[in-house]
Design a protein around this motif. Structure first.
Motif, PDB file in Angstrom:
ATOM      1  N   GLN A  61      71.287  21.166   8.366  1.00  0.00           N
ATOM      2  CA  GLN A  61      70.568  20.169   7.560  1.00  0.00           C
ATOM      3  C   GLN A  61      70.981  20.166   6.090  1.00  0.00           C
ATOM      4  O   GLN A  61      70.521  19.326   5.331  1.00  0.00           O
ATOM      5  CB  GLN A  61      69.062  20.423   7.652  1.00  0.00           C
ATOM      6  N   GLN A  62      71.848  21.076   5.685  1.00  0.00           N
ATOM      7  CA  GLN A  62      72.221  21.185   4.275  1.00  0.00           C
ATOM      8  C   GLN A  62      72.833  19.893   3.748  1.00  0.00           C
ATOM      9  O   GLN A  62      72.645  19.545   2.582  1.00  0.00           O
ATOM     10  CB  GLN A  62      73.189  22.361   4.069  1.00  0.00           C
ATOM     11  N   LYS A  63      73.528  19.141   4.589  1.00  0.00           N
ATOM     12  CA  LYS A  63      74.168  17.906   4.141  1.00  0.00           C
ATOM     13  C   LYS A  63      73.145  16.922   3.567  1.00  0.00           C
ATOM     14  O   LYS A  63      73.426  16.216   2.602  1.00  0.00           O
ATOM     15  CB  LYS A  63      74.952  17.252   5.273  1.00  0.00           C
ATOM     16  N   TYR A  64      71.948  16.891   4.136  1.00  0.00           N
ATOM     17  CA  TYR A  64      70.919  15.972   3.646  1.00  0.00           C
ATOM     18  C   TYR A  64      70.387  16.418   2.280  1.00  0.00           C
ATOM     19  O   TYR A  64      70.169  15.597   1.394  1.00  0.00           O
ATOM     20  CB  TYR A  64      69.771  15.863   4.650  1.00  0.00           C
ATOM     21  N   ILE A  65      70.213  17.704   2.134  1.00  0.00           N
ATOM     22  CA  ILE A  65      69.743  18.247   0.861  1.00  0.00           C
ATOM     23  C   ILE A  65      70.801  18.001  -0.218  1.00  0.00           C
ATOM     24  O   ILE A  65      70.474  17.598  -1.338  1.00  0.00           O
ATOM     25  CB  ILE A  65      69.413  19.742   1.021  1.00  0.00           C
ATOM     26  N   ASP A  66      72.061  18.196   0.140  1.00  0.00           N
ATOM     27  CA  ASP A  66      73.154  17.939  -0.800  1.00  0.00           C
ATOM     28  C   ASP A  66      73.210  16.468  -1.213  1.00  0.00           C
ATOM     29  O   ASP A  66      73.482  16.150  -2.369  1.00  0.00           O
ATOM     30  CB  ASP A  66      74.497  18.354  -0.194  1.00  0.00           C
TER      31      ASP A  66
ATOM     32  N   GLU B  64      57.281  15.666  -3.551  1.00  0.00           N
ATOM     33  CA  GLU B  64      57.261  15.028  -2.234  1.00  0.00           C
ATOM     34  C   GLU B  64      57.660  16.093  -1.228  1.00  0.00           C
ATOM     35  O   GLU B  64      58.704  16.745  -1.372  1.00  0.00           O
ATOM     36  CB  GLU B  64      58.249  13.861  -2.197  1.00  0.00           C
ATOM     37  N   GLY B  65      56.832  16.327  -0.224  1.00  0.00           N
ATOM     38  CA  GLY B  65      57.184  17.247   0.852  1.00  0.00           C
ATOM     39  C   GLY B  65      57.708  16.440   2.025  1.00  0.00           C
ATOM     40  O   GLY B  65      57.048  15.494   2.473  1.00  0.00           O
ATOM     41  N   GLU B  66      58.901  16.797   2.515  1.00  0.00           N
ATOM     42  CA  GLU B  66      59.507  15.967   3.557  1.00  0.00           C
ATOM     43  C   GLU B  66      60.457  16.791   4.409  1.00  0.00           C
ATOM     44  O   GLU B  66      61.015  17.788   3.952  1.00  0.00           O
ATOM     45  CB  GLU B  66      60.267  14.804   2.906  1.00  0.00           C
ATOM     46  N   TRP B  67      60.640  16.351   5.654  1.00  0.00           N
ATOM     47  CA  TRP B  67      61.640  16.966   6.525  1.00  0.00           C
ATOM     48  C   TRP B  67      63.008  16.739   5.914  1.00  0.00           C
ATOM     49  O   TRP B  67      63.277  15.665   5.343  1.00  0.00           O
ATOM     50  CB  TRP B  67      61.579  16.357   7.927  1.00  0.00           C
ATOM     51  N   SER B  68      63.890  17.706   6.037  1.00  0.00           N
ATOM     52  CA  SER B  68      65.204  17.634   5.386  1.00  0.00           C
ATOM     53  C   SER B  68      66.021  16.423   5.825  1.00  0.00           C
ATOM     54  O   SER B  68      66.730  15.826   5.013  1.00  0.00           O
ATOM     55  CB  SER B  68      65.992  18.917   5.638  1.00  0.00           C
ATOM     56  N   TYR B  69      65.917  16.023   7.071  1.00  0.00           N
ATOM     57  CA  TYR B  69      66.716  14.896   7.547  1.00  0.00           C
ATOM     58  C   TYR B  69      66.221  13.549   7.016  1.00  0.00           C
ATOM     59  O   TYR B  69      66.871  12.524   7.224  1.00  0.00           O
ATOM     60  CB  TYR B  69      66.808  14.877   9.078  1.00  0.00           C
ATOM     61  N   LYS B  70      65.100  13.547   6.309  1.00  0.00           N
ATOM     62  CA  LYS B  70      64.587  12.316   5.700  1.00  0.00           C
ATOM     63  C   LYS B  70      64.822  12.343   4.185  1.00  0.00           C
ATOM     64  O   LYS B  70      63.982  11.928   3.396  1.00  0.00           O
ATOM     65  CB  LYS B  70      63.099  12.153   5.993  1.00  0.00           C
ATOM     66  N   ALA B  71      65.989  12.809   3.803  1.00  0.00           N
ATOM     67  CA  ALA B  71      66.310  12.999   2.386  1.00  0.00           C
ATOM     68  C   ALA B  71      66.221  11.703   1.583  1.00  0.00           C
ATOM     69  O   ALA B  71      65.760  11.711   0.443  1.00  0.00           O
ATOM     70  CB  ALA B  71      67.709  13.595   2.240  1.00  0.00           C
ATOM     71  N   TYR B  72      66.645  10.613   2.164  1.00  0.00           N
ATOM     72  CA  TYR B  72      66.637   9.357   1.418  1.00  0.00           C
ATOM     73  C   TYR B  72      65.209   8.906   1.119  1.00  0.00           C
ATOM     74  O   TYR B  72      64.917   8.439   0.023  1.00  0.00           O
ATOM     75  CB  TYR B  72      67.403   8.266   2.184  1.00  0.00           C
ATOM     76  N   GLU B  73      64.336   9.036   2.098  1.00  0.00           N
ATOM     77  CA  GLU B  73      62.920   8.722   1.867  1.00  0.00           C
ATOM     78  C   GLU B  73      62.347   9.639   0.797  1.00  0.00           C
ATOM     79  O   GLU B  73      61.574   9.202  -0.061  1.00  0.00           O
ATOM     80  CB  GLU B  73      62.114   8.914   3.154  1.00  0.00           C
ATOM     81  N   ALA B  74      62.718  10.907   0.858  1.00  0.00           N
ATOM     82  CA  ALA B  74      62.189  11.895  -0.087  1.00  0.00           C
ATOM     83  C   ALA B  74      62.597  11.581  -1.522  1.00  0.00           C
ATOM     84  O   ALA B  74      61.787  11.706  -2.452  1.00  0.00           O
ATOM     85  CB  ALA B  74      62.661  13.296   0.304  1.00  0.00           C
ATOM     86  N   VAL B  75      63.836  11.163  -1.714  1.00  0.00           N
ATOM     87  CA  VAL B  75      64.300  10.807  -3.062  1.00  0.00           C
ATOM     88  C   VAL B  75      63.475   9.639  -3.593  1.00  0.00           C
ATOM     89  O   VAL B  75      62.939   9.693  -4.704  1.00  0.00           O
ATOM     90  CB  VAL B  75      65.808  10.460  -3.072  1.00  0.00           C
ATOM     91  N   GLY B  76      63.342   8.599  -2.812  1.00  0.00           N
ATOM     92  CA  GLY B  76      62.583   7.430  -3.243  1.00  0.00           C
ATOM     93  C   GLY B  76      61.129   7.743  -3.530  1.00  0.00           C
ATOM     94  O   GLY B  76      60.566   7.322  -4.539  1.00  0.00           O
ATOM     95  N   GLN B  77      60.524   8.512  -2.642  1.00  0.00           N
ATOM     96  CA  GLN B  77      59.112   8.853  -2.809  1.00  0.00           C
ATOM     97  C   GLN B  77      58.904   9.716  -4.057  1.00  0.00           C
ATOM     98  O   GLN B  77      57.958   9.511  -4.812  1.00  0.00           O
ATOM     99  CB  GLN B  77      58.606   9.576  -1.566  1.00  0.00           C
ATOM    100  N   SER B  78      59.782  10.687  -4.269  1.00  0.00           N
ATOM    101  CA  SER B  78      59.626  11.555  -5.439  1.00  0.00           C
ATOM    102  C   SER B  78      59.817  10.771  -6.735  1.00  0.00           C
ATOM    103  O   SER B  78      59.135  11.030  -7.733  1.00  0.00           O
ATOM    104  CB  SER B  78      60.599  12.735  -5.377  1.00  0.00           C
ATOM    105  N   LEU B  79      60.716   9.807  -6.723  1.00  0.00           N
ATOM    106  CA  LEU B  79      60.901   8.957  -7.915  1.00  0.00           C
ATOM    107  C   LEU B  79      59.671   8.084  -8.154  1.00  0.00           C
ATOM    108  O   LEU B  79      59.264   7.862  -9.299  1.00  0.00           O
ATOM    109  CB  LEU B  79      62.159   8.099  -7.772  1.00  0.00           C
ATOM    110  N   TRP B  80      59.074   7.595  -7.086  1.00  0.00           N
ATOM    111  CA  TRP B  80      57.853   6.793  -7.205  1.00  0.00           C
ATOM    112  C   TRP B  80      56.742   7.628  -7.822  1.00  0.00           C
ATOM    113  O   TRP B  80      56.052   7.218  -8.753  1.00  0.00           O
ATOM    114  CB  TRP B  80      57.459   6.251  -5.838  1.00  0.00           C
TER     115      TRP B  80
END
Length: 131
Positions: free
Chosen positions: A103-108, A67-83
């Motif tokens: 933005q590191q906090k979102y990646i963490d 999943e390619g995503e902006w760092s601040y959308k980390a929660y969406e990215a986790v869900g999408q990658s799991l899907w």
């Protein structure tokens, strides 16, 4: 008159180049396509199974559904990658595009989510501020 016309054309060309560059900076698909190619993956890999399992995966490599995503959308990215991983049976992966400072906090947080659930994952970070 010829010089003015040439200068106007140069000004217009410069404005168009700046506009294209600015639009690319805001276009997630532009980066998905670019970095998927660098990973040797298939961009926008479409999976048409039955019912709710249709998906267009941002980038699919041999063993990872990215999943390619902006760092601040980390929660969406986790869900999408799991899907994506649930559809393909591959490892979930996220390519984070960083276009803002701090933005590191979102990646963490994404890493912590996967780690706390003992899920194998891959994360790549593309810092667009350095390009």
């Amino acid at each position: 008159l010829g010089t003015i016309c040439l200068m106007n054309k140069l000004l217009l060309a410069t404005c168009l180049l700046i506009s294209v560059s600015a639009n690319a900076f805001e276009n997630e698909n532009f980066y998905n396509k670019k970095y998927c190619a660098e990973l040797g993956g298939v961009y926008s890999s479409y999976h048409n199974n039955t019912g709710a399992t249709n998906a267009s995966i941002d980038c699919e490599t041999e063993d990872t559904a990215w999943e390619g995503e902006w760092s601040y959308k980390a929660y969406e990215a986790v869900g999408q990658s799991l899907w994506y991983a649930s559809i393909t049976g591959e490892t979930p992966g996220i390519i984070f595009y960083v276009k803002k400072k701090n933005q590191q906090k979102y990646i963490d947080r994404a890493k912590l989510t996967f780690d706390s659930l003992n899920i194998k994952y891959r994360i790549k970070v593309i810092n667009l501020l350095e390009q």
